[in-house]
Design a protein around this motif. Structure first.
Motif, PDB file in Angstrom:
ATOM      1  N   LEU A 143       0.832  -1.203   0.000  1.00  0.00           N
ATOM      2  CA  LEU A 143       0.000   0.000   0.000  1.00  0.00           C
ATOM      3  C   LEU A 143       0.867   1.252   0.000  1.00  0.00           C
ATOM      4  N   ALA A 144       1.961   1.222   0.765  1.00  0.00           N
ATOM      5  CA  ALA A 144       2.871   2.368   0.795  1.00  0.00           C
ATOM      6  C   ALA A 144       3.512   2.584  -0.582  1.00  0.00           C
ATOM      7  N   VAL A 145       3.933   1.484  -1.213  1.00  0.00           N
ATOM      8  CA  VAL A 145       4.564   1.584  -2.543  1.00  0.00           C
ATOM      9  C   VAL A 145       3.582   2.135  -3.568  1.00  0.00           C
ATOM     10  N   HIS A 146       2.390   1.577  -3.606  1.00  0.00           N
ATOM     11  CA  HIS A 146       1.413   1.994  -4.614  1.00  0.00           C
ATOM     12  C   HIS A 146       0.806   3.354  -4.290  1.00  0.00           C
ATOM     13  N   GLY A 147       0.702   3.684  -3.007  1.00  0.00           N
ATOM     14  CA  GLY A 147       0.229   5.018  -2.641  1.00  0.00           C
ATOM     15  C   GLY A 147       1.173   6.092  -3.129  1.00  0.00           C
ATOM     16  N   ASP A 148       2.486   5.831  -3.053  1.00  0.00           N
ATOM     17  CA  ASP A 148       3.479   6.786  -3.552  1.00  0.00           C
ATOM     18  C   ASP A 148       3.424   6.920  -5.073  1.00  0.00           C
ATOM     19  N   GLN A 149       2.786   5.969  -5.737  1.00  0.00           N
ATOM     20  CA  GLN A 149       2.637   6.030  -7.186  1.00  0.00           C
ATOM     21  C   GLN A 149       1.298   6.643  -7.596  1.00  0.00           C
ATOM     22  N   GLY A 150       0.545   7.150  -6.615  1.00  0.00           N
ATOM     23  CA  GLY A 150      -0.699   7.852  -6.920  1.00  0.00           C
ATOM     24  C   GLY A 150      -1.948   6.999  -6.914  1.00  0.00           C
ATOM     25  N   TRP A 151      -1.849   5.742  -6.464  1.00  0.00           N
ATOM     26  CA  TRP A 151      -3.033   4.873  -6.467  1.00  0.00           C
ATOM     27  C   TRP A 151      -3.851   5.107  -5.205  1.00  0.00           C
ATOM     28  N   GLU A 152      -5.112   5.446  -5.398  1.00  0.00           N
ATOM     29  CA  GLU A 152      -6.049   5.668  -4.288  1.00  0.00           C
ATOM     30  C   GLU A 152      -6.972   4.465  -4.155  1.00  0.00           C
ATOM     31  N   VAL A 153      -7.034   3.876  -2.984  1.00  0.00           N
ATOM     32  CA  VAL A 153      -7.936   2.754  -2.735  1.00  0.00           C
ATOM     33  C   VAL A 153      -9.356   3.282  -2.583  1.00  0.00           C
ATOM     34  N   GLU A 154     -10.254   2.800  -3.430  1.00  0.00           N
ATOM     35  CA  GLU A 154     -11.665   3.188  -3.327  1.00  0.00           C
ATOM     36  C   GLU A 154     -12.413   2.289  -2.359  1.00  0.00           C
ATOM     37  N   GLN A 155     -12.081   0.983  -2.392  1.00  0.00           N
ATOM     38  CA  GLN A 155     -12.768   0.023  -1.539  1.00  0.00           C
ATOM     39  C   GLN A 155     -12.036  -1.307  -1.595  1.00  0.00           C
ATOM     40  N   LEU A 156     -12.418  -2.211  -0.704  1.00  0.00           N
ATOM     41  CA  LEU A 156     -12.015  -3.605  -0.801  1.00  0.00           C
ATOM     42  C   LEU A 156     -13.218  -4.398  -1.295  1.00  0.00           C
ATOM     43  N   ASP A 157     -13.013  -5.239  -2.313  1.00  0.00           N
ATOM     44  CA  ASP A 157     -14.148  -5.992  -2.834  1.00  0.00           C
ATOM     45  C   ASP A 157     -14.401  -7.225  -1.972  1.00  0.00           C
ATOM     46  N   SER A 158     -15.355  -8.056  -2.385  1.00  0.00           N
ATOM     47  CA  SER A 158     -15.764  -9.204  -1.576  1.00  0.00           C
ATOM     48  C   SER A 158     -14.665 -10.246  -1.431  1.00  0.00           C
ATOM     49  N   LEU A 159     -13.642 -10.190  -2.290  1.00  0.00           N
ATOM     50  CA  LEU A 159     -12.519 -11.121  -2.214  1.00  0.00           C
ATOM     51  C   LEU A 159     -11.342 -10.535  -1.442  1.00  0.00           C
ATOM     52  N   GLY A 160     -11.511  -9.334  -0.902  1.00  0.00           N
ATOM     53  CA  GLY A 160     -10.439  -8.699  -0.151  1.00  0.00           C
ATOM     54  C   GLY A 160      -9.403  -8.021  -1.021  1.00  0.00           C
ATOM     55  N   ARG A 161      -9.737  -7.742  -2.290  1.00  0.00           N
ATOM     56  CA  ARG A 161      -8.796  -7.077  -3.183  1.00  0.00           C
ATOM     57  C   ARG A 161      -8.949  -5.562  -3.079  1.00  0.00           C
ATOM     58  N   PHE A 162      -7.836  -4.856  -3.289  1.00  0.00           N
ATOM     59  CA  PHE A 162      -7.852  -3.403  -3.239  1.00  0.00           C
ATOM     60  C   PHE A 162      -8.269  -2.859  -4.610  1.00  0.00           C
ATOM     61  N   VAL A 163      -9.403  -2.196  -4.641  1.00  0.00           N
ATOM     62  CA  VAL A 163      -9.908  -1.593  -5.879  1.00  0.00           C
ATOM     63  C   VAL A 163      -9.428  -0.146  -5.910  1.00  0.00           C
ATOM     64  N   CYS A 164      -8.570   0.177  -6.872  1.00  0.00           N
ATOM     65  CA  CYS A 164      -7.886   1.470  -6.881  1.00  0.00           C
ATOM     66  C   CYS A 164      -8.163   2.254  -8.156  1.00  0.00           C
ATOM     67  N   ARG A 165      -7.926   3.549  -8.068  1.00  0.00           N
ATOM     68  CA  ARG A 165      -7.928   4.408  -9.248  1.00  0.00           C
ATOM     69  C   ARG A 165      -6.800   5.417  -9.108  1.00  0.00           C
ATOM     70  N   ARG A 166      -6.393   5.953 -10.238  1.00  0.00           N
ATOM     71  CA  ARG A 166      -5.363   6.985 -10.243  1.00  0.00           C
ATOM     72  C   ARG A 166      -5.811   8.082 -11.194  1.00  0.00           C
ATOM     73  N   ALA A 167      -5.897   9.288 -10.669  1.00  0.00           N
ATOM     74  CA  ALA A 167      -6.375  10.413 -11.460  1.00  0.00           C
ATOM     75  C   ALA A 167      -5.365  10.764 -12.550  1.00  0.00           C
ATOM     76  N   PRO A 168      -5.840  11.296 -13.654  1.00  0.00           N
ATOM     77  CA  PRO A 168      -4.919  11.687 -14.735  1.00  0.00           C
ATOM     78  C   PRO A 168      -4.145  12.946 -14.371  1.00  0.00           C
ATOM     79  N   GLY A 169      -3.131  13.241 -15.149  1.00  0.00           N
ATOM     80  CA  GLY A 169      -2.362  14.463 -14.927  1.00  0.00           C
ATOM     81  C   GLY A 169      -1.342  14.278 -13.832  1.00  0.00           C
ATOM     82  N   ALA A 170      -1.471  15.055 -12.762  1.00  0.00           N
ATOM     83  CA  ALA A 170      -0.544  14.992 -11.634  1.00  0.00           C
ATOM     84  C   ALA A 170      -1.305  14.487 -10.418  1.00  0.00           C
TER      85      ALA A 170
END
Length: 241
Positions: A85-112
């Motif tokens: 989470l720390a690695v991917h957070g530094d790359q701009g990935w925002e966790v929206e939710q955890l799905d029913s399988l416990g996976r991190f559902v993420c998005r990253r905004a365009p631009g900066a």
């Protein structure tokens, strides 16, 4: 001076199309940071217009459609999730939710996009309300739950200022599964135990083994975190003031 800076910031973000609710949330987080640091906004973040430009990639609030954002879903074991989470957070990935399988559902905004920071806490039982009350003033938002754990996020801009916005971002990872060495070793043991359970007891035995394994994993990792918390509390109590 402070009010004028925030007025300019809000106006610049509004002109960039940032939702009003998100402008208010961002301003509240920044005011909280300034209250702790005791510095003026321009001294801490620079000119309001320039700082607003650095936040141009603010992601819309969870649940709002964003056709231009990147989306990525991944998972990790409980021994490795905080590091990833720390690695991917530094790359701009925002966790929206955890799905029913416990996976991190993420998005990253365009631009900066913003960099994000995360934390995992045990939120089972009566601990939940107390923990939420403690973390909310610090800008932590609950973004998902799994077993006895709650995952919290906040943009790094709330604590690091302009450094919380990314200039360039890496490509979306091809991988979706990140396992620690400990988890890989446990999987080998688990595969052997599953095979033995199936051969001796059939599908019912296999189902019982899976349920028992999940429960033991949650209890064990929760105990580890509780023990770490007790050790940290004891150290803080023993530290000279």
């Amino acid at each position: 001076m402070t009010n004028r800076w925030f007025t300019e910031l809000s106006g610049a973000l509004r002109a960039a199309g940032v939702p009003e609710e998100q402008i208010t949330r961002t301003a509240d987080e920044l005011r909280g940071h300034l209250a702790e640091s005791g510095t003026a906004p321009e001294e801490e973040f620079g000119p309001a217009a320039r700082f607003a430009a650095s936040l141009g990639g603010l992601a819309p609030a969870p649940g709002e459609p964003d056709e231009t954002a990147e989306h990525w879903t991944w998972t990790a074991d409980l021994f490795n999730d905080r590091r990833m989470l720390a690695v991917h957070g530094d790359q701009g990935w925002e966790v929206e939710q955890l799905d029913s399988l416990g996976r991190f559902v993420c998005r990253r905004a365009p631009g900066a996009p913003l960099a994000w920071e995360y934390r995992r806490e045990v939120i089972a039982g009566r601990r939940r309300a107390k923990l939420l009350a403690e973390l909310d003033p610090e800008g932590w938002e609950l973004c998902g739950e799994w077993l006895v754990y709650g995952y919290f996020k906040r943009p790094k801009a709330a604590t690091t200022g302009p450094a919380g916005a990314l200039g360039t971002v890496p490509a979306t990872p091809d991988r979706r599964l990140f396992l620690s060495r400990r988890a890989k070793a446990l999987l080998v043991v688990w595969a052997l135990a599953s095979g033995a359970a199936y051969l001796s007891l059939g599908l019912p035995g296999l189902a019982v083994l899976f349920a028992l394994g999940g429960a033991l994993s949650a209890v064990y990792t929760a105990k580890l975190e509780t023990d770490r918390g007790k050790v940290a509390a004891a150290r803080n109590a023993a530290a000279p003031e």
